[in-house]
Design a protein around this motif. Structure first.
Motif, short mmCIF file in Angstrom:
data_model
loop_
_atom_site.label_atom_id
_atom_site.label_comp_id
_atom_site.label_asym_id
_atom_site.label_seq_id
_atom_site.Cartn_x
_atom_site.Cartn_y
_atom_site.Cartn_z
N ASN A 38 16.73 -18.63 3.30
CA ASN A 38 16.75 -18.17 1.61
C ASN A 38 16.50 -16.69 1.74
O ASN A 38 14.87 -16.58 2.72
N ILE A 39 17.13 -15.41 1.26
CA ILE A 39 16.55 -14.05 2.32
C ILE A 39 15.85 -14.05 -0.19
O ILE A 39 17.48 -13.69 -0.63
N CYS A 40 15.65 -13.32 -0.84
CA CYS A 40 15.62 -12.30 -1.93
C CYS A 40 15.67 -11.62 -1.85
O CYS A 40 14.13 -10.79 -1.19
N ILE A 41 16.21 -11.05 -2.37
CA ILE A 41 16.62 -9.64 -2.85
C ILE A 41 16.34 -8.83 -4.00
O ILE A 41 17.51 -9.31 -5.07
N SER A 42 15.49 -7.57 -4.43
CA SER A 42 15.69 -8.13 -6.25
C SER A 42 16.74 -6.68 -6.06
O SER A 42 17.03 -5.56 -5.49
N ALA A 43 17.98 -6.53 -7.38
CA ALA A 43 18.70 -5.26 -7.34
C ALA A 43 18.53 -5.49 -9.06
O ALA A 43 18.89 -6.41 -10.04
N VAL A 88 3.80 -13.60 -10.37
CA VAL A 88 3.21 -15.37 -9.54
C VAL A 88 4.33 -16.15 -10.42
O VAL A 88 4.77 -17.19 -9.14
N GLN A 89 5.06 -15.73 -11.10
CA GLN A 89 5.82 -17.14 -11.65
C GLN A 89 7.03 -16.66 -11.04
O GLN A 89 7.73 -17.87 -10.68
N SER A 90 7.75 -15.61 -10.42
CA SER A 90 8.83 -15.49 -10.29
C SER A 90 8.66 -15.93 -8.65
O SER A 90 9.11 -16.09 -8.13
N GLY A 91 7.58 -15.50 -8.37
CA GLY A 91 7.07 -15.62 -6.79
C GLY A 91 7.26 -17.59 -6.83
O GLY A 91 8.36 -18.23 -5.44
N GLN A 92 6.62 -18.32 -7.77
CA GLN A 92 6.62 -19.76 -7.48
C GLN A 92 8.59 -20.47 -7.23
O GLN A 92 8.75 -21.26 -7.21
N LEU A 93 9.13 -19.26 -8.62
CA LEU A 93 10.89 -19.28 -8.72
C LEU A 93 11.33 -18.89 -7.48
O LEU A 93 11.74 -20.49 -7.59
N VAL A 94 11.27 -18.69 -6.14
CA VAL A 94 11.63 -18.07 -5.73
C VAL A 94 11.22 -18.64 -4.59
O VAL A 94 12.11 -19.93 -3.57
N ALA A 95 9.75 -19.70 -4.23
CA ALA A 95 9.81 -20.57 -3.14
C ALA A 95 10.36 -21.52 -3.01
O ALA A 95 11.12 -23.04 -2.39
N VAL A 99 12.57 -20.64 -0.04
CA VAL A 99 13.13 -19.07 0.47
C VAL A 99 12.16 -18.17 1.43
O VAL A 99 10.82 -19.00 1.48
N ALA A 100 12.65 -17.56 2.24
CA ALA A 100 12.01 -17.11 3.24
C ALA A 100 11.23 -16.20 3.25
O ALA A 100 10.76 -16.00 4.49
N ALA A 101 11.98 -15.38 2.68
CA ALA A 101 11.91 -13.67 2.76
C ALA A 101 12.16 -13.35 1.03
O ALA A 101 13.25 -13.91 0.55
N VAL A 102 11.56 -12.51 0.75
CA VAL A 102 11.63 -11.19 -0.36
C VAL A 102 12.31 -10.40 0.26
O VAL A 102 11.46 -8.95 1.01
N LEU A 115 3.15 -15.23 -2.90
CA LEU A 115 4.98 -15.63 -2.19
C LEU A 115 3.32 -15.92 -0.14
O LEU A 115 4.52 -16.58 0.32
N GLN A 116 2.28 -14.90 -0.33
CA GLN A 116 2.27 -15.42 1.47
C GLN A 116 1.94 -17.05 0.93
O GLN A 116 2.05 -17.37 2.28
N ALA A 117 1.23 -17.27 0.02
CA ALA A 117 1.11 -18.72 -0.10
C ALA A 117 1.56 -20.25 -0.08
O ALA A 117 1.19 -20.98 0.92
N ALA A 118 3.27 -19.77 -0.32
CA ALA A 118 3.98 -20.04 0.23
C ALA A 118 4.74 -20.02 1.42
O ALA A 118 6.06 -20.78 1.48
N GLY A 119 4.24 -19.14 2.21
CA GLY A 119 4.89 -18.76 3.51
C GLY A 119 6.31 -18.01 3.38
O GLY A 119 7.14 -18.43 4.36
N ILE A 120 6.18 -17.16 2.70
CA ILE A 120 7.13 -16.33 2.43
C ILE A 120 6.76 -15.39 2.55
O ILE A 120 6.13 -13.93 2.32
N ARG A 121 7.82 -14.13 3.81
CA ARG A 121 8.12 -12.99 3.73
C ARG A 121 7.96 -11.91 2.71
O ARG A 121 8.76 -12.19 2.37
N ALA A 122 7.38 -10.90 2.19
CA ALA A 122 7.55 -9.95 1.96
C ALA A 122 8.06 -8.37 2.47
O ALA A 122 7.53 -8.25 3.62
N ILE A 123 9.01 -8.00 2.35
CA ILE A 123 9.73 -6.85 2.39
C ILE A 123 9.39 -5.73 1.54
O ILE A 123 10.59 -6.13 0.87
#
Length: 159
Positions: A38-43, A88-95, A99-102, A115-123
């Motif tokens: 999963n990849i997360c894109i804010s839009a 934090v709450q949005s990061g937890q929801l995504v995790a 999700v692998a990357a945002v 995100l980093q603690a959950a192993g999710i890459r941020a772009i």
């Protein structure tokens, strides 16, 4: 989450707009080994023609899209009006969505750490139309961010 919509095929997903003003889009891509990534894109909208939103934690919606099938699920962001802890709450929801990357315009320090603690890459620094962002991501045109791109409380409305 009663506003969430799921479109089962690409044609329907590309032809439908949920007609909401802002969104964060989560895109699903199949890895070579068959697992889902999963990849997360804010839009700023809920379809593939939406513009990328500069915020992560306080975006209007999360939209899940499978980049192979273009299956879409839109979920309103319950943290948009949070007095604190939205990142934090949005990061937890995504995790929770595995999700692998945002991919986003910006990410603050608390969201980045979550995100980093959950192993999710941020772009960060991502802009443009969601459909184009998905294509660029699939081509490997984005690089992982090494730290937060904005200070804490970036997305909060002025008092």
């Amino acid at each position: 989450y009663k506003e969430a919509k799921v479109y089962a095929n690409r044609e329907r997903a590309e032809g439908m707009a949920l007609k909401k003003p802002n969104a964060t889009i989560l895109i699903t891509k199949k890895q070579r080994n068959g697992e889902t990534m999963n990849i997360c894109i804010s839009a700023q909208g809920t379809d593939l023609e939406a513009t990328v939103d500069p915020r992560f934690g306080r975006c209007q919606y999360f939209l899940f899209v499978d980049t192979d099938t273009f299956r879409i699920e839109g979920i309103p962001n319950p943290n948009i009006d949070a007095m604190g802890g939205a990142g934090v709450q949005s990061g937890q929801l995504v995790a929770e969505k595995k999700v692998a990357a945002v991919l986003t315009g910006n990410v603050g320090p608390n969201a980045f750490q979550t995100l980093q603690a959950a192993g999710i890459r941020a772009i960060t620094g991502v802009s443009g139309i969601v459909r184009d962002v998905v294509e660029k991501y699939k081509k490997g045109e984005y690089r992982e961010t090494e730290g937060p791109s904005v200070q804490s409380k970036f997305g909060m409305p002025p008092k």
